[in-house]
Design a protein around this motif. Structure first.
Motif, PDB file in Angstrom:
ATOM      1  N   VAL A  65       0.850  -1.187   0.000  1.00  0.00           N
ATOM      2  CA  VAL A  65       0.000   0.000   0.000  1.00  0.00           C
ATOM      3  C   VAL A  65       0.882   1.232   0.000  1.00  0.00           C
ATOM      4  N   ASP A  66       0.602   2.148  -0.924  1.00  0.00           N
ATOM      5  CA  ASP A  66       1.266   3.450  -0.988  1.00  0.00           C
ATOM      6  C   ASP A  66       0.214   4.527  -0.746  1.00  0.00           C
ATOM      7  N   GLU A 170       0.841 -11.089   4.056  1.00  0.00           N
ATOM      8  CA  GLU A 170       1.520  -9.966   4.699  1.00  0.00           C
ATOM      9  C   GLU A 170       1.045  -8.676   4.046  1.00  0.00           C
ATOM     10  N   VAL A 171       1.112  -7.604   4.838  1.00  0.00           N
ATOM     11  CA  VAL A 171       0.760  -6.273   4.346  1.00  0.00           C
ATOM     12  C   VAL A 171       1.961  -5.368   4.550  1.00  0.00           C
ATOM     13  N   HIS A 172       2.370  -4.701   3.493  1.00  0.00           N
ATOM     14  CA  HIS A 172       3.475  -3.740   3.539  1.00  0.00           C
ATOM     15  C   HIS A 172       2.916  -2.368   3.174  1.00  0.00           C
ATOM     16  N   VAL A 173       3.146  -1.384   4.021  1.00  0.00           N
ATOM     17  CA  VAL A 173       2.570  -0.058   3.812  1.00  0.00           C
ATOM     18  C   VAL A 173       3.657   0.997   3.984  1.00  0.00           C
ATOM     19  N   ASN A 308       3.760  -4.386   7.976  1.00  0.00           N
ATOM     20  CA  ASN A 308       5.141  -3.905   8.020  1.00  0.00           C
ATOM     21  C   ASN A 308       5.206  -2.497   7.445  1.00  0.00           C
ATOM     22  N   PRO A 309       5.486  -1.475   8.275  1.00  0.00           N
ATOM     23  CA  PRO A 309       5.639  -0.109   7.747  1.00  0.00           C
ATOM     24  C   PRO A 309       7.030   0.103   7.161  1.00  0.00           C
ATOM     25  N   TRP A 310       7.083   0.878   6.066  1.00  0.00           N
ATOM     26  CA  TRP A 310       8.346   1.194   5.395  1.00  0.00           C
ATOM     27  C   TRP A 310       8.382   2.689   5.110  1.00  0.00           C
ATOM     28  N   SER A 311       9.599   3.195   4.953  1.00  0.00           N
ATOM     29  CA  SER A 311       9.784   4.625   4.694  1.00  0.00           C
ATOM     30  C   SER A 311       9.615   4.917   3.215  1.00  0.00           C
ATOM     31  N   SER A 312       9.329   6.185   2.918  1.00  0.00           N
ATOM     32  CA  SER A 312       9.222   6.593   1.516  1.00  0.00           C
ATOM     33  C   SER A 312      10.578   6.604   0.831  1.00  0.00           C
ATOM     34  N   ALA A 313      11.650   6.780   1.603  1.00  0.00           N
ATOM     35  CA  ALA A 313      12.990   6.739   1.008  1.00  0.00           C
ATOM     36  C   ALA A 313      13.286   5.360   0.426  1.00  0.00           C
ATOM     37  N   ARG A 314      12.848   4.309   1.118  1.00  0.00           N
ATOM     38  CA  ARG A 314      13.034   2.957   0.594  1.00  0.00           C
ATOM     39  C   ARG A 314      12.242   2.766  -0.698  1.00  0.00           C
ATOM     40  N   THR A 315      11.018   3.259  -0.736  1.00  0.00           N
ATOM     41  CA  THR A 315      10.220   3.156  -1.956  1.00  0.00           C
ATOM     42  C   THR A 315      10.880   3.913  -3.104  1.00  0.00           C
ATOM     43  N   HIS A 316      11.352   5.126  -2.812  1.00  0.00           N
ATOM     44  CA  HIS A 316      12.011   5.933  -3.852  1.00  0.00           C
ATOM     45  C   HIS A 316      13.248   5.226  -4.377  1.00  0.00           C
ATOM     46  N   TRP A 317      14.030   4.631  -3.501  1.00  0.00           N
ATOM     47  CA  TRP A 317      15.251   3.958  -3.945  1.00  0.00           C
ATOM     48  C   TRP A 317      14.910   2.730  -4.799  1.00  0.00           C
ATOM     49  N   VAL A 330       2.756   2.031  -9.123  1.00  0.00           N
ATOM     50  CA  VAL A 330       4.170   1.646  -9.219  1.00  0.00           C
ATOM     51  C   VAL A 330       4.857   1.836  -7.875  1.00  0.00           C
ATOM     52  N   ASP A 331       4.543   2.922  -7.181  1.00  0.00           N
ATOM     53  CA  ASP A 331       5.107   3.113  -5.848  1.00  0.00           C
ATOM     54  C   ASP A 331       4.671   2.000  -4.905  1.00  0.00           C
ATOM     55  N   ALA A 332       3.405   1.575  -5.005  1.00  0.00           N
ATOM     56  CA  ALA A 332       2.952   0.461  -4.162  1.00  0.00           C
ATOM     57  C   ALA A 332       3.726  -0.808  -4.466  1.00  0.00           C
ATOM     58  N   LEU A 333       4.033  -1.036  -5.739  1.00  0.00           N
ATOM     59  CA  LEU A 333       4.809  -2.209  -6.124  1.00  0.00           C
ATOM     60  C   LEU A 333       6.215  -2.160  -5.548  1.00  0.00           C
ATOM     61  N   CYS A 334       6.743  -0.953  -5.325  1.00  0.00           N
ATOM     62  CA  CYS A 334       8.115  -0.786  -4.835  1.00  0.00           C
ATOM     63  C   CYS A 334       8.205  -0.677  -3.319  1.00  0.00           C
ATOM     64  N   VAL A 335       7.073  -0.727  -2.609  1.00  0.00           N
ATOM     65  CA  VAL A 335       7.097  -0.646  -1.151  1.00  0.00           C
ATOM     66  C   VAL A 335       7.710  -1.924  -0.588  1.00  0.00           C
ATOM     67  N   GLY A 336       8.593  -1.773   0.389  1.00  0.00           N
ATOM     68  CA  GLY A 336       9.199  -2.939   1.028  1.00  0.00           C
ATOM     69  C   GLY A 336      10.675  -3.053   0.725  1.00  0.00           C
ATOM     70  N   ASN A 337      11.268  -4.091   1.262  1.00  0.00           N
ATOM     71  CA  ASN A 337      12.712  -4.267   1.165  1.00  0.00           C
ATOM     72  C   ASN A 337      13.094  -5.022  -0.101  1.00  0.00           C
TER      73      ASN A 337
END
Length: 461
Positions: A65-66, A170-173, A308-317, A330-337
């Motif tokens: 989720v983005d 799992e849910v990654h947001v 699992n919460p993630w930062s926007s910097a991780r999504t941007h990278w 696309v940002d939602a697809l990139c959320v997570g490690n």
């Protein structure tokens, strides 16, 4: 990034439990052979007739989720470990389904302000000498304004629906806090700078007089009474930030009225550019994200899956490393490690995204007011006519005439039975006898757009 493929179709078992989504060609084959039946039109869901959950192999998918102020991206992904041939493992992420949820918080805000205006007029007209009501109403913990609450509720509702149709494990947001003070200053702040704003040690009127040299911002008039003027009017969503305020003489203030400054100065582009140089980006969207991010996490935990919460910097990278464009999905697809050094990659992107627009379920108002707030006509108490409700997804078969053919779209009902149907070619009038119900109205409108193309909602964050 590997490539683009067809989005997957949701599959339910014989006993109604979610199975792994399948390819559209596989879904067509199951329907053609009579092994499955259609459960829902949009998003498309089928249910198998000959297989239960115990007889199926389900690996599970991840929901990503983005969140955004005006739109939220949701993506279902299939993450698998693969061997690199040298004893190491790397993660391969495939996008299965992409959903872009468009909020209507701005519309709710305007409706609430309009309703408040009608209420104030009635109070002043009917009780001219009534004292103001004391502001002593308490609010429960975690209360949010309706326009912000709507963002949390709709995101949770769509995420819950995806969990019913797909085996989400799992849910990654993405959870990000915006530094509103630094954004208003357009530079990084440190230490005591956070305790002082633009008006530190000075009043607003004195600051504006100094900034505009005691002259009208629109006509440069001096030695006349000057009023504080909003560049973007309060009635159009403008704020009381100092960057949204200027000084204006009485004639200019009356001439501008409630017009945006871009319309009022459309014939004077040089002066418009001069005034807009002092105006900064509104912080409404950033404030909305800060106010809703913790409640969104709390509601997503009610889905019963690890969140699992993630930062926007991780999504941007992740997005930058894979060379993808910037949209909500696309940002939602990139959320997570994703460990790009070890070979982790996004190898597949759905070819199109489902656009889910929150439309509401109609109005509970008993009358339709005019622009002054006076009742203009009474609304019907019955919303369903001849078995159809406004917003239902229907299919019309018109045998002859100008609109001959088969049409699919949303219907607007009339008491006469001659309903209005919205189609890609325009609106047509069709008798209720020629309509067949595909899906009941659920407060959302559905459309598709090509993935990687421009998003239809403004991306924030």
């Amino acid at each position: 990034m590997g490539g683009v493929g067809a989005g997957r179709v949701f599959v339910l078992s014989k006993d109604g439990h979610p199975l792994m989504p399948c390819h559209p060609a596989r879904a067509r084959e199951l329907l053609r052979k009579g092994r499955a039946l259609v459960v829902r039109h949009t998003p498309f869901v089928i249910r198998l007739k000959d297989r239960t959950l115990a007889e199926s192999e389900v690996d599970g998918v991840h929901l990503r989720v983005d969140p955004g102020s005006r739109g939220t991206g949701l993506a279902l992904t299939d993450d698998k470990q693969q061997n690199d041939g040298q004893g190491g493992l790397f993660t391969v992420r495939r996008g299965l389904v992409s959903v872009e949820l468009q909020h209507r918080g701005d519309q709710i805000r305007l409706c609430m302000r309009q309703r408040a205006g009608y209420r104030r007029r009635r109070r002043s007209a009917n009780h001219r000498y009534r004292a103001p009501r004391p502001d002593n109403r308490s609010r429960p913990a975690g209360w949010l304004p309706p326009s912000l609450r709507h963002r949390v509720d709709t995101t949770y509702a769509v995420a819950s629906r995806l969990c019913r149709y797909a085996p989400v494990t799992e849910v990654h947001v993405e959870s990000t806090a915006f530094d509103v003070h630094a954004m208003s200053a357009d530079r990084p702040l440190a230490d005591l700078e956070y305790q002082q704003g633009t008006l530190a040690g000075i009043e607003a009127r004195a600051y504006l007089r100094f900034r505009w040299n005691n002259a009208c911002a629109y006509c440069d008039a001096t030695d006349v009474p000057l009023n504080i003027e909003h560049l973007t009017p309060r009635g159009r969503g403008g704020s009381n930030r100092i960057s949204n305020l200027v000084l204006a003489c009485v004639p200019c203030n009356r001439a501008k009225s409630s017009l945006p400054v871009e319309i009022f100065l459309a014939d004077r582009p040089e002066r418009l550019a001069k005034i807009l140089r002092q105006a900064r980006t509104p912080l409404n969207d950033a404030a909305a994200m800060n106010a809703t991010r913790w409640q969104l996490l709390q509601w997503l935990r009610k889905l019963g899956r690890p969140v699992n919460p993630w930062s926007s910097a991780r999504t941007h990278w992740n997005r930058h490393a894979t060379g993808l464009g910037k949209t909500h999905t696309v940002d939602a697809l990139c959320v997570g490690n994703l460990d790009h050094e070890s070979g982790d990659a996004i190898v597949r992107l759905p070819d199109r995204a489902l656009v889910v627009k929150a439309t509401g379920r109609g109005s509970y108002a008993r009358t339709t007011p005019d622009r002054f707030g006076f009742p203009r006509l009474r609304r019907a108490r019955v919303k369903r006519h001849f078995g159809f409700t406004t917003g239902d997804l229907v299919r019309a078969v018109v045998p002859a005439g100008k609109w001959a053919g088969v049409w699919t779209g949303r219907v607007s009902v009339r008491a006469t039975g001659r309903h209005s149907l919205t189609t890609p070619a325009g609106r047509i009038d069709v008798s209720h006898r020629k309509l067949r119900l595909l899906q009941r109205a659920d407060g959302y409108g559905y459309a598709f757009r090509a993935e990687g193309g421009p998003s239809t909602s403004r991306k924030t964050g």
